[in-house]
Scaffold this active site. Structure first.
Site, mmCIF file in Angstrom:
data_model
loop_
_atom_site.group_PDB
_atom_site.id
_atom_site.type_symbol
_atom_site.label_atom_id
_atom_site.label_comp_id
_atom_site.label_asym_id
_atom_site.label_seq_id
_atom_site.Cartn_x
_atom_site.Cartn_y
_atom_site.Cartn_z
ATOM 1 N N SER A 1 -25.070 18.911 -24.263
ATOM 2 C CA SER A 1 -23.924 19.780 -24.569
ATOM 3 C C SER A 1 -23.975 21.050 -23.747
ATOM 4 O O SER A 1 -22.942 21.674 -23.509
ATOM 5 C CB SER A 1 -23.962 20.216 -26.029
ATOM 6 O OG SER A 1 -23.945 19.126 -26.867
ATOM 7 N N ASN B 1 -16.985 23.509 -25.266
ATOM 8 C CA ASN B 1 -17.907 24.484 -25.849
ATOM 9 C C ASN B 1 -17.729 25.872 -25.258
ATOM 10 O O ASN B 1 -17.918 26.882 -25.951
ATOM 11 C CB ASN B 1 -19.361 24.024 -25.679
ATOM 12 C CG ASN B 1 -19.733 23.003 -26.737
ATOM 13 O OD1 ASN B 1 -19.154 22.997 -27.827
ATOM 14 N ND2 ASN B 1 -20.662 22.130 -26.437
ATOM 15 N N HIS C 1 -20.224 13.512 -21.859
ATOM 16 C CA HIS C 1 -20.354 14.314 -23.070
ATOM 17 C C HIS C 1 -19.401 13.818 -24.144
ATOM 18 O O HIS C 1 -18.204 14.093 -24.117
ATOM 19 C CB HIS C 1 -20.091 15.798 -22.745
ATOM 20 C CG HIS C 1 -20.360 16.711 -23.885
ATOM 21 N ND1 HIS C 1 -19.528 17.748 -24.229
ATOM 22 C CD2 HIS C 1 -21.371 16.742 -24.792
ATOM 23 C CE1 HIS C 1 -20.016 18.375 -25.279
ATOM 24 N NE2 HIS C 1 -21.135 17.780 -25.644
ATOM 25 N N GLU D 1 -16.053 14.394 -21.993
ATOM 26 C CA GLU D 1 -16.081 15.224 -20.790
ATOM 27 C C GLU D 1 -16.984 14.517 -19.776
ATOM 28 O O GLU D 1 -18.157 14.248 -20.069
ATOM 29 C CB GLU D 1 -16.616 16.618 -21.106
ATOM 30 C CG GLU D 1 -15.643 17.449 -21.941
ATOM 31 C CD GLU D 1 -16.183 18.800 -22.380
ATOM 32 O OE1 GLU D 1 -15.438 19.785 -22.331
ATOM 33 O OE2 GLU D 1 -17.362 18.881 -22.806
HETATM 34 P P1 NAD Z 1 -30.683 14.180 -32.826
HETATM 35 O O1 NAD Z 1 -31.854 15.072 -33.032
HETATM 36 O O2 NAD Z 1 -29.876 13.759 -34.004
HETATM 37 O O3 NAD Z 1 -31.183 12.843 -32.084
HETATM 38 C C1 NAD Z 1 -32.088 12.828 -31.019
HETATM 39 C C2 NAD Z 1 -32.903 11.533 -31.130
HETATM 40 O O4 NAD Z 1 -33.683 11.367 -29.942
HETATM 41 C C3 NAD Z 1 -33.874 11.527 -32.299
HETATM 42 O O5 NAD Z 1 -33.615 10.405 -33.101
HETATM 43 C C4 NAD Z 1 -35.254 11.455 -31.633
HETATM 44 O O6 NAD Z 1 -36.183 10.680 -32.368
HETATM 45 C C5 NAD Z 1 -34.929 10.793 -30.315
HETATM 46 N N1 NAD Z 1 -35.872 11.085 -29.233
HETATM 47 C C6 NAD Z 1 -36.529 12.234 -28.971
HETATM 48 N N2 NAD Z 1 -37.251 12.090 -27.841
HETATM 49 C C7 NAD Z 1 -37.045 10.827 -27.393
HETATM 50 C C8 NAD Z 1 -37.535 10.082 -26.270
HETATM 51 N N3 NAD Z 1 -38.329 10.641 -25.380
HETATM 52 N N4 NAD Z 1 -37.132 8.808 -26.136
HETATM 53 C C9 NAD Z 1 -36.304 8.228 -27.033
HETATM 54 N N5 NAD Z 1 -35.801 8.889 -28.118
HETATM 55 C C10 NAD Z 1 -36.177 10.181 -28.284
HETATM 56 O O7 NAD Z 1 -29.790 14.908 -31.736
HETATM 57 P P2 NAD Z 1 -28.200 14.731 -31.490
HETATM 58 O O8 NAD Z 1 -27.465 15.715 -32.321
HETATM 59 O O9 NAD Z 1 -27.851 13.295 -31.553
HETATM 60 O O10 NAD Z 1 -28.094 15.254 -29.988
HETATM 61 C C11 NAD Z 1 -28.525 14.467 -28.901
HETATM 62 C C12 NAD Z 1 -27.933 15.012 -27.625
HETATM 63 O O11 NAD Z 1 -26.498 14.968 -27.724
HETATM 64 C C13 NAD Z 1 -28.271 16.464 -27.316
HETATM 65 O O12 NAD Z 1 -28.389 16.636 -25.937
HETATM 66 C C14 NAD Z 1 -27.075 17.222 -27.866
HETATM 67 O O13 NAD Z 1 -26.879 18.472 -27.224
HETATM 68 C C15 NAD Z 1 -25.957 16.278 -27.521
HETATM 69 N N6 NAD Z 1 -24.736 16.392 -28.348
HETATM 70 C C16 NAD Z 1 -24.816 16.630 -29.677
HETATM 71 C C17 NAD Z 1 -23.636 16.714 -30.429
HETATM 72 C C18 NAD Z 1 -23.670 16.959 -31.929
HETATM 73 O O14 NAD Z 1 -22.610 17.243 -32.512
HETATM 74 N N7 NAD Z 1 -24.822 16.843 -32.571
HETATM 75 C C19 NAD Z 1 -22.390 16.540 -29.797
HETATM 76 C C20 NAD Z 1 -22.355 16.249 -28.446
HETATM 77 C C21 NAD Z 1 -23.534 16.195 -27.722
#
Ligand code: NAD
Length: 510
Positions: free
Chosen positions: A128, A199, A149, A161
């Protein structure tokens, strides 16, 4: 279309890494499109949790009639869960990374992908706010790295995006754009700049709302109500902050501040304080609102409604409808205040102080300014009741009681330029124009991004056109003059359009 471009139909096998909130949704979306998915997690228990979330989401789609039992089972059969990264990505045409938002984790994963993926695999990150250029820079073939994204929840939210860096090969961007459409999404293109489009527009506006709250401009409920009702948004900024997570928003704001500097991206102290106190919003049970206890907001005692109200009408006719509603509720309406008058209503215009009208009307202690916000169809939607600091302590309560009696949806604001709605909205419109001015995104893409990513009924630039650029400039100038904050200076393109009478969305029909 370039001949070297990989078509969406050639992307049959997709590895999704990280099955958290986003990754599980992305894996579901891709599997439902008929592609095979390697769903990869860091360990067994995280994998089980991620798959359980994915199952539950598919079941919900079935129970809502959006998916048949058979389609759910087929989608699940296309997903191969694994905690072995190299094996999971080995055959992938496309890898989508959705691991936590930490640069060192992403860089080390992408270094691993260099070894484990096919040399022609496309590598996409769902980050993000991190620099995709920095993630790509650590890889052997940075030309195949781009941002994809998605928004939460990924299966439902239409916006993607597609973010290219200076290193991304144009055909990779094109493939990801075509693929997004094939997945049923609306892609908007962006280059690798902090916050991309959504964002970079959303988070400073949320922070601005926190600043209004902590400087006593209005209550949290009124700030939320003013924007949600006034702009027709699904929720107000403080509720949205609680939903997204205050820590997440603070992190995005810090990235924006690092990249662009300036006061617009400086966090409101209250935002940091709440994060320090671990009040992150819904996910921790409390943020701006408390989710651990049922709301007790309901029946507080209202002040008595005055028997006589003076409505100081002017030639604009802005208060005519309000005066009629007050009369219809059997309250005496007079054109000038008398000794019996309990409340004096003047027309409030967001680019002027109400104080001056209050002094002109006499009885400044009893004055409330009314700013009536109308819908496009001219139907009354919301009134901002604006109180100069010199009004008497009970005036706000009397105004609120009157609004309740005549069933007027109203919020109370202190007398500062822009009041609530225009202060928050116009500062964001200015940010949107800056993006257009800088050649970062087109007006149409910005509007699409905010409609599909944030539920805007129409985009900020279309709203700006409707409000009138000259009016927006006047309010921003007044905000700048009152606060001294350079963030509110109208950007040159906005000032030019205001002078020339140009529209940002001429093609959208105004
Ligand atoms: P999250 O913490 O819910 O999920 C991340 C997952 O990655 C976890 O389940 C973790 O166990 C796993 N993980 C960690 N290291 C790992 C590795 N080396 N190999 C495999 N799996 C691994 O996070 P999220 O909210 O899903 O966010 C993930 C990404 O998406 C981030 O970059 C975030 O900025 C982006 N994002 C989040 C949102 C949101 O609303 N939460 C929206 C758009 C983008």
């Amino acid at each position: 279309m370039t001949s070297g471009v990989t078509q969406p139909t050639d992307i049959r096998e997709v590895a999704v890494i990280g099955l958290g909130l986003m990754g599980s949704g992305i894996a579901e979306l891709v599997a439902r499109s008929g592609r095979r998915v390697d769903a990869i997690e860091i360990d067994r228990s995280a994998l089980d949790q991620g798959m359980a979330r994915l199952h539950a989401s598919l079941d919900r789609a079935v129970s809502r009639g959006k998916l048949t039992d058979t389609a759910r089972d087929e989608a699940l059969a296309r997903i191969r869960p694994t905690d072995d990264v190299p094996a999971g990505v080995a055959d992938a045409d496309l890898v989508i990374e959705a691991i936590p938002e930490r640069m060192e984790l992403k860089r080390s994963l992408f270094a691993q992908l260099d070894e484990a993926c096919r040399a022609d695999a496309i590598l996409a990150t769902n980050t993000s706010s991190l620099s995709i250029t920095e993630i790509a820079g650590g890889t052997r073939y940075p030309g195949r790295v781009a941002g994809l994204h998605f928004f939460n929840p990924a299966p439902a939210m239409k916006l993607v995006e597609v973010v290219s860096t200076v290193l991304t090969a144009p055909e990779i961007t094109e493939t990801l754009t075509l693929l997004s459409r094939d997945l049923g999404k609306t892609p908007v293109g962006a280059t690798d700049r902090a916050g991309f489009i959504v964002n970079a527009l959303l988070v400073p506006y949320l922070n601005h709302a926190v600043h209004l709250l902590e400087t006593g401009q209005a209550t949290r409920e009124d700030i939320d109500k003013a924007v949600a009702a006034g702009l027709g948004l699904p929720m107000g900024p403080l509720t949205l902050l609680d939903l997204i997570g205050l820590d997440t928003c603070l992190a995005v704001l810090e990235t924006l501040h690092d990249e662009f500097g300036g006061t617009r991206y400086r966090h409101a102290p209250l935002l940091r304080k709440l994060c320090d106190a671990r009040l992150f919003g819904r996910k921790s049970g409390r943020g701006f609102y408390d989710y651990r206890r049922p709301s007790t907001a309901a029946d507080h005692e209202l002040a008595p409604v005055p028997d006589e109200v003076a409505v100081i009408r002017d030639s604009s006719g802005l208060l005519d409808e309000l005066a009629d509603s007050i009369s219809a509720a059997d309250i005496r309406v007079v054109p000038e205040p008398s000794d019996q008058t309990g409340l004096v209503i003047v027309a409030a215009v967001p680019r002027h102080r109400v104080l001056d009208a209050a002094l002109a009307a006499g009885h400044p202690a009893d004055v409330v300014g009314a700013h009536i916000i109308e819908t496009l169809a001219g139907k009354l939607r919301l009134a901002e009741l604006v109180l100069p600091d010199v009004t008497a302590a009970g005036t706000a309560a009397k105004a609120a009681a009157l609004a309740a009696r005549i069933k007027l949806k109203a919020v109370i604001s202190r007398d500062r330029p822009g009041f609530l709605l225009e202060a928050l909205a116009y500062a964001q419109f200015n940010d949107a124009v800056r993006m257009v001015q800088d050649g970062y995104a087109s007006s149409a893409d910005i509007d699409t991004a905010m409609m599909l990513g944030c539920g805007y009924p129409c985009g900020p630039l279309q709203m700006l056109d409707e409000a009138g650029a000259a009016n927006v400039v006047a309010v921003l100038d007044a905000m700048h003059a009152a606060t001294g904050d350079p963030a509110f200076t109208p950007v040159p393109l906005l000032a030019e359009y205001a002078t020339a009478g140009n529209l940002f969305r001429a093609e959208a029909g105004g």
